[in-house]
Write an enzyme that holds these catalytic residues in place. Structure first.
Site, PDB file in Angstrom:
ATOM      1  N   ARG A 148       0.856  -1.182   0.000  1.00 46.02           N
ATOM      2  CA  ARG A 148       0.000   0.000   0.000  1.00 46.02           C
ATOM      3  C   ARG A 148       0.891   1.230   0.000  1.00 46.02           C
ATOM      4  NH1 ARG A 148      -3.258  -3.080  -1.355  1.00 46.02           N
ATOM      5  NH2 ARG A 148      -5.391  -3.419  -0.592  1.00 46.02           N
ATOM      6  N   GLU A 174      -3.329   7.519  -4.663  1.00 44.55           N
ATOM      7  CA  GLU A 174      -3.379   6.621  -5.815  1.00 44.55           C
ATOM      8  C   GLU A 174      -4.577   6.981  -6.693  1.00 44.55           C
ATOM      9  OE1 GLU A 174      -2.443   2.423  -5.021  1.00 44.55           O
ATOM     10  OE2 GLU A 174      -4.224   1.958  -6.199  1.00 44.55           O
ATOM     11  N   HIS A 234      -1.610  -0.376 -10.011  1.00 44.33           N
ATOM     12  CA  HIS A 234      -2.156  -1.339  -9.044  1.00 44.33           C
ATOM     13  C   HIS A 234      -2.618  -2.609  -9.758  1.00 44.33           C
ATOM     14  CE1 HIS A 234      -4.031  -1.379  -4.755  1.00 44.33           C
ATOM     15  NE2 HIS A 234      -3.686  -2.596  -5.123  1.00 44.33           N
TER      16      HIS A 234
END
Length: 339
Positions: free
Chosen positions: A250, A278, A297
């Site tokens: 993360r 993000e 991601h």
């Protein structure tokens, strides 16, 4: 003749719009129909305001099969599911939809985190090997030169023989990475405050020492208050010149404000599948730095890898139907140390 009783459990699919179409093949839906009393094409996208069909199925369901975008199972939602006994999550973390009310009611939970861990570990292995071979740098130089070059002289410090790799976190993914690294001639370090005996061939060290000794540092710790920006200014400064930071966990685990100067100067390299925020801000240097590989991601399951998670989830549904324990059961206490 006496009518037969269908003892198969009732099940309802509950996940975000478009997810079931990617997660489940026709074969998966046929297996669901054989294992449970369910309409394998009925998907509840919002359990707070279900359609009449979904509400009727929820009232009869012993099982929910969930995935990304599932509705949080609040007390109000659970009140509509009086027979619910278990949630089978066909993805990784259950923190987004499993609430305290689920644990208080004794609902059992299982997840496909093990299936989702494999593609992340494979992505990480590829990133580690590419970092050691300086693939980004050599590709850029090749494009600039567009001619023969003395690569042997320039590559004196490249390669993956006896390179030191540091793994931060013996999470499910971290352990899979350690497994995948075993066949290679690498020196592997591990930092995890909960591990007392490392796997064979792996050296357990403190975080600062790991960063100082590693040519590649790969982050696999869970997102918890204790891990917020655990890779901070001190750890980044300790990394050797030319080292690579890989983050597939993360974005909040890395202090990007502290990382950016090292990347802008070219002192460090990075492979970032997650960032904080993000995606990065439109004007972030991360988009254009030649020493940064930025991906959206995608290390986790996508494409046909979702079918691996569906396979694991349906195996758990089958175990439930046979009265067997779940193979990958999640307990409330697990969430204090996992994603």
């Amino acid at each position: 003749m006496h009518p037969t009783t269908d003892n198969r459990p009732g099940l309802l699919l509950a996940m975000g719009p478009g997810v079931s179409e990617r997660l489940l093949t026709d074969t998966h839906r046929a297996r669901l129909a054989a294992l449970t009393r369910t309409d394998p094409h009925l998907v509840a996208h919002d359990l707070t305001a279900p359609t009449p069909e979904a509400a009727a199925a929820l009232a009869e369901a012993e099982l929910l099969l969930t995935c990304w975008g599932a509705t949080p199972l609040t007390p109000d939602v659970l009140a509509r599911a009086p027979r619910l006994k278990a949630v089978v999550h066909a993805a990784g973390s259950v923190k987004h939809h499993i609430t305290d009310a689920c644990w208080e009611r004794g609902i059992r939970v299982t997840s496909a985190a093990a299936a989702n861990a494999l593609p992340v570990a494979e992505y990480t292995l590829a990133a580690i090997l590419i970092a050691g071979k300086q693939v980004l740098r050599s590709a850029q130089r090749y494009a600039e030169l567009r001619t023969d070059h003395a690569w042997l002289a320039e590559s004196a410090t490249w390669g993956n023989y006896r390179r030191t790799v540091g793994i931060v976190g013996a999470s499910r993914i971290g352990r899979r990475v350690l497994d995948l690294l075993r066949p290679f001639d690498l020196d592997v370090l591990l930092y995890d405050p909960y591990v007392t005996t490392p796997p064979p061939g792996v050296e357990l060290v403190a975080l600062d020492e790991l960063c100082a000794r590693s040519s590649v540092v790969s982050v696999h710790a869970p997102q918890l208050p204790a891990t917020y920006r655990m890779i901070g200014a001190a750890q980044l400064a300790a990394m050797p010149d030319g080292a690579t930071l890989i983050n597939t966990a993360r974005g909040s685990l890395v202090d990007e404000d502290a990382l950016l100067p090292h990347l802008v100067s070219g002192r460090l390299h990075a492979v970032l599948d997650v960032t904080d925020p993000e995606p990065p801000a439109p004007d972030s240097p991360l988009w254009e730095l030649p020493n940064v590989l930025l991906t959206p991601h995608v290390a986790g399951s996508l494409g046909n890898e979702l079918h691996r998670m569906a396979d694991q989830a349906l195996d758990e549904v089958a175990r439930y139907g046979r009265g067997e324990p779940f193979a990958e059961e999640v307990r409330a206490s697990d969430l204090q140390r996992s994603a």
